[in-house]
Write an enzyme that holds these catalytic residues in place. Structure first.
Site, short mmCIF file in Angstrom:
data_model
loop_
_atom_site.label_atom_id
_atom_site.label_comp_id
_atom_site.label_asym_id
_atom_site.label_seq_id
_atom_site.Cartn_x
_atom_site.Cartn_y
_atom_site.Cartn_z
N LYS A 183 -3.02 2.92 8.81
CA LYS A 183 -1.45 2.27 8.33
C LYS A 183 -1.00 2.70 10.13
CE LYS A 183 1.78 1.67 5.08
NZ LYS A 183 1.99 1.74 3.61
N SER B 192 2.55 -1.78 0.26
CA SER B 192 3.16 -1.84 1.40
C SER B 192 1.50 -2.25 2.65
CB SER B 192 4.17 -0.95 1.80
OG SER B 192 3.20 0.17 1.92
N SER C 16 1.66 1.07 -3.78
CA SER C 16 1.21 0.77 -2.11
C SER C 16 -0.58 1.10 -1.62
CB SER C 16 1.76 0.99 -0.98
OG SER C 16 3.39 0.43 -1.17
#
Length: 484
Positions: free
Chosen positions: A76, A151, A175
Site C-alpha cells: 500500500k 481504503s 480498510s
C-alpha cells in the site's frame, strides 16, 4: 482459478520448478495487461523488482528457506519502501520518496519477498470505497463499474486480480476487511500492536494497524509469521502468542466452538442477498459442530459516531505536519502563511479537508470535552461490551458490510452514507481486537464476506478458525474473469 496460492508458489520455488525472476516477470506482465481497467497500482519499477527477484533466486540456490522467499508482494502506498515514492493517495505527497523501510516491509524484504508495485489507496487511508485518490479510483475486478472498497483498495484488487499472492494494506476502521469482502479475498486486521507501525504514514494513530491480504487464511498466516513481533521503533508493539503455529497453520476444531452472533449486527439494513449468504455460512459452521449463541453488544449504535469523532480528531493532529515546509509539494507564495495555506488547499482532496476540519472543531477549546472526550468514554463502553460477550463465547461472527460492492460514484456526494459502510467494522477497531474478513459466497454475482472477531491477541486461533472454514468451502478459490 483463484488468487495465486502463496503455499503452492513456495513449493514450486523450493522444488526448483519455478524461479523468483519468472514469477516477478509474470506479475509485471499481468499488471501491464490489466491496469488500464483496474487502476490498482500507482508505482512500479521493474529494475527494483527484478533485482530483488534475482537476489531471492540466489538465496534459493544456496538452499535458504523462508515463508516468503521469492514470493511477489504489493505494498500500500502509505508504507515506506526505501527509494520508492510514498504518495498516500494525495497530491500533497508528490515528489517524496521513502528514505527508509517500514519495519514490516524490512522484515519481508529480509525474508526475501519481492515487491512488484505500490498500491492505489484512498487519500491518507480516508475512505470506504477506493474513490478518494489523487490517482483516480481503483475498480472492482468482479465488476469494474463498482467500487472495490477502501481504503486499501489497490492492495486488495492486486490480490483478487492475481498480481501477487499477498499484499499489505492498513486497517483503521475496516480498510482491508471491507475491500476484502467486496473483492473475495481474505484480509486480517491484527490485534493493535501485533504489527509495528514504524514507517506507516499515521492517519489515526490509536486505530491504524497494518493489515495483510491474501487468497486464504493459510497464506495470511505465513505472511504474519514473518512480520509479527515486538519492534523497538514502535513503543505500542507487542508479542503475539502462538506465533510459532503460523508457519504450519492447522484448522481449528469446530466441534463445541461457541460462535457469538451479536443481535445488533443482524437487524434491519442488511441486503437480503447478503443475509442469505451469511446464514448459509453460519449453517456450515453449525454443521461442523459449532454452537451458535446470540449475544448483545449494546453500545453498537454509538460506534459510527464514536469512531468518526476519534478518527477525525487524530487526522487533524497527524496531518498538520503536511505543510510544504520540509517535503512533498509546495505552493508558490510570498509569505510563509500563504505558502502553507496554498499547499494544503491544493494538496488535500475533499475528504481529507472534511476530516481535518471536523477534527479541528472536535479538539477546539470549548468542544473537546463535549466531543472527543465523550467519544473516548463511549469507546471504553464498546470495549467492555466485547469483554462481556467473550465471557460467553469464543469468537464473534458478523457481516462485514450491509451490502455488496456499490456502483462507483453512488455515495461520493453523501459522506454519511459512505461512513455507514463501516458500521460493522469500526467496533473491533475501537476495541483494539483482531478481526478477519473471509469469502462466504456471492449475492447476485458479487462477493460477500463473513467477519470473525476474536478476543485480544487471539489472532492465531482466529486464522485457524478461518482455515477450518476454508477447508470445508471453496468460496475463497473463486476468482473474477479478467482474461476474456
Amino acid at each position: 482459478m483463484g488468487p495465486s496460492s502463496l503455499a503452492d508458489l513456495r513449493d514450486g520455488l523450493e522444488a526448483g520448478d519455478l524461479s523468483a525472476t519468472f514469477l516477478a516477470l509474470g506479475c509485471l506482465d499481468r499488471m501491464a495487461g490489466l491496469e488500464p481497467r483496474l487502476n490498482a497500482t500507482v508505482f512500479q519499477d521493474s529494475g527494483l523488482t527484478l533485482a530483488a527477484a534475482r537476489a531471492a533466486d540466489a538465496r534459493l540456490t544456496r538452499g535458504e528457506r523462508t515463508p516468503v522467499l521469492g514470493i511477489p508482494m504489493v505494498l500500500k502506498d502509505n508504507l515506506h519502501w526505501k527509494g520508492a515514492p510514498v504518495g498516500n493517495g494525495s497530491r500533497i505527497q508528490r515528489g517524496y520518496r521513502a528514505p527508509y523501510d517500514a519495519t514490516v516491509v524490512r522484515r519481508l524484504l529480509e525474508a526475501g519477498a519481492v515487491p512488484v508495485a505500490k498500491a492505489n489507496m484512498d487519500e491518507f487511508a480516508m475512505g470506504s470505497s477506493g474513490e478518494h485518490s489523487a490517482s483516480g479510483p481503483a475498480r472492482n475486478p468482479w465488476d469494474t463499474t463498482r467500487v472495490p472498497g477502501g481504503s486499501s483498495s489497490g492492495s486488495v484488487v492486486s490480490v483478487a486480480a492475481g498480481y501477487a499472492p499477498f499484499a499489505l494494506g492498513t486497517d483503521t476502521g475496516g480498510s482491508v476487511r471491507l475491500p476484502g469482502s467486496f473483492c473475495n479475498v481474505t484480509a486480517l486486521r491484527p490485534t493493535y500492536g501485533v504489527l509495528s507501525r514504524y514507517g506507516v504514514t499515521a492517519m489515526a494513530s490509536s486505530l491504524d494497524i497494518v493489515g495483510p491480504v491474501a487468497g486464504s487464511a493459510r497464506d495470511l498466516a505465513a505472511v504474519l509469521s514473518v512480520m509479527a513481533g515486538p519492534d523497538p521503533l514502535d513503543a505500542t508493539s507487542v508479542d503475539l502468542p502462538g506465533r510459532e503455529r503460523l508457519g504450519d497453520l492447522r484448522p481449528r476444531a469446530l466441534k463445541g466452538l461457541r460462535v457469538g452472533l451479536p443481535r445488533e449486527y443482524f437487524g434491519e439494513g442488511i441486503d437480503a442477498g447478503v443475509r442469505d449468504v451469511l446464514e448459509t455460512a453460519l449453517r456450515d459452521l453449525e454443521a461442523q459442530g459449532a454452537e451458535l449463541v446470540e449475544v448483545s453488544l449494546p453500545h453498537t449504535p454509538f460506534a459510527i459516531d464514536t469512531y468518526y469523532l476519534i478518527n477525525t480528531s487524530e487526522v487533524s493532529s497527524n496531518l498538520s505536519r503536511f505543510d510544504g515546509v520540509r517535503y512533498g509539494a509546495r505552493a508558490a507564495s510570498d509569505t510563509l502563511d500563504g505558502m502553507i495555506a496554498g499547499t494544503r488547499d491544493a494538496g488535500f482532496g475533499m475528504e481529507a479537508k472534511r476530516r481535518i476540519l471536523l477534527g479541528a472543531f472536535c479538539l477546539s477549546k470549548g468542544y473537546y470535552e463535549a466531543f472527543y472526550l465523550k467519544a473516548q468514554k463511549a469507546r471504553t463502553l464498546i470495549t467492555r461490551d466485547f469483554a462481556a460477550a467473550f465471557g460467553k463465547v469464543d469468537v464473534l461472527a458478523t457481516p462485514v458490510s450491509p451490502t455488496t460492492a456499490f456502483p462507483l460514484g453512488e455515495r461520493t456526494g453523501d459522506p454519511l452514507a459512505m461512513y455507514l459502510s463501516d458500521v460493522f467494522t469500526v467496533t473491533p477497531a475501537l476495541a483494539a481486537l483482531p478481526a478477519l474478513s473471509m469469502p462466504a459466497g456471492f449475492a447476485s454475482g458479487l462477493p460477500v464476506g463473513l467477519q470473525l472477531i476474536g478476543p485480544s491477541l487471539s489472532d492465531v486461533p482466529l486464522l485457524e478458525l478461518a482455515h477450518a472454514y476454508q477447508r470445508i468451502t471453496k468460496h475463497h478459490t473463486e476468482a473474477p474473469r479478467l482474461d476474456s
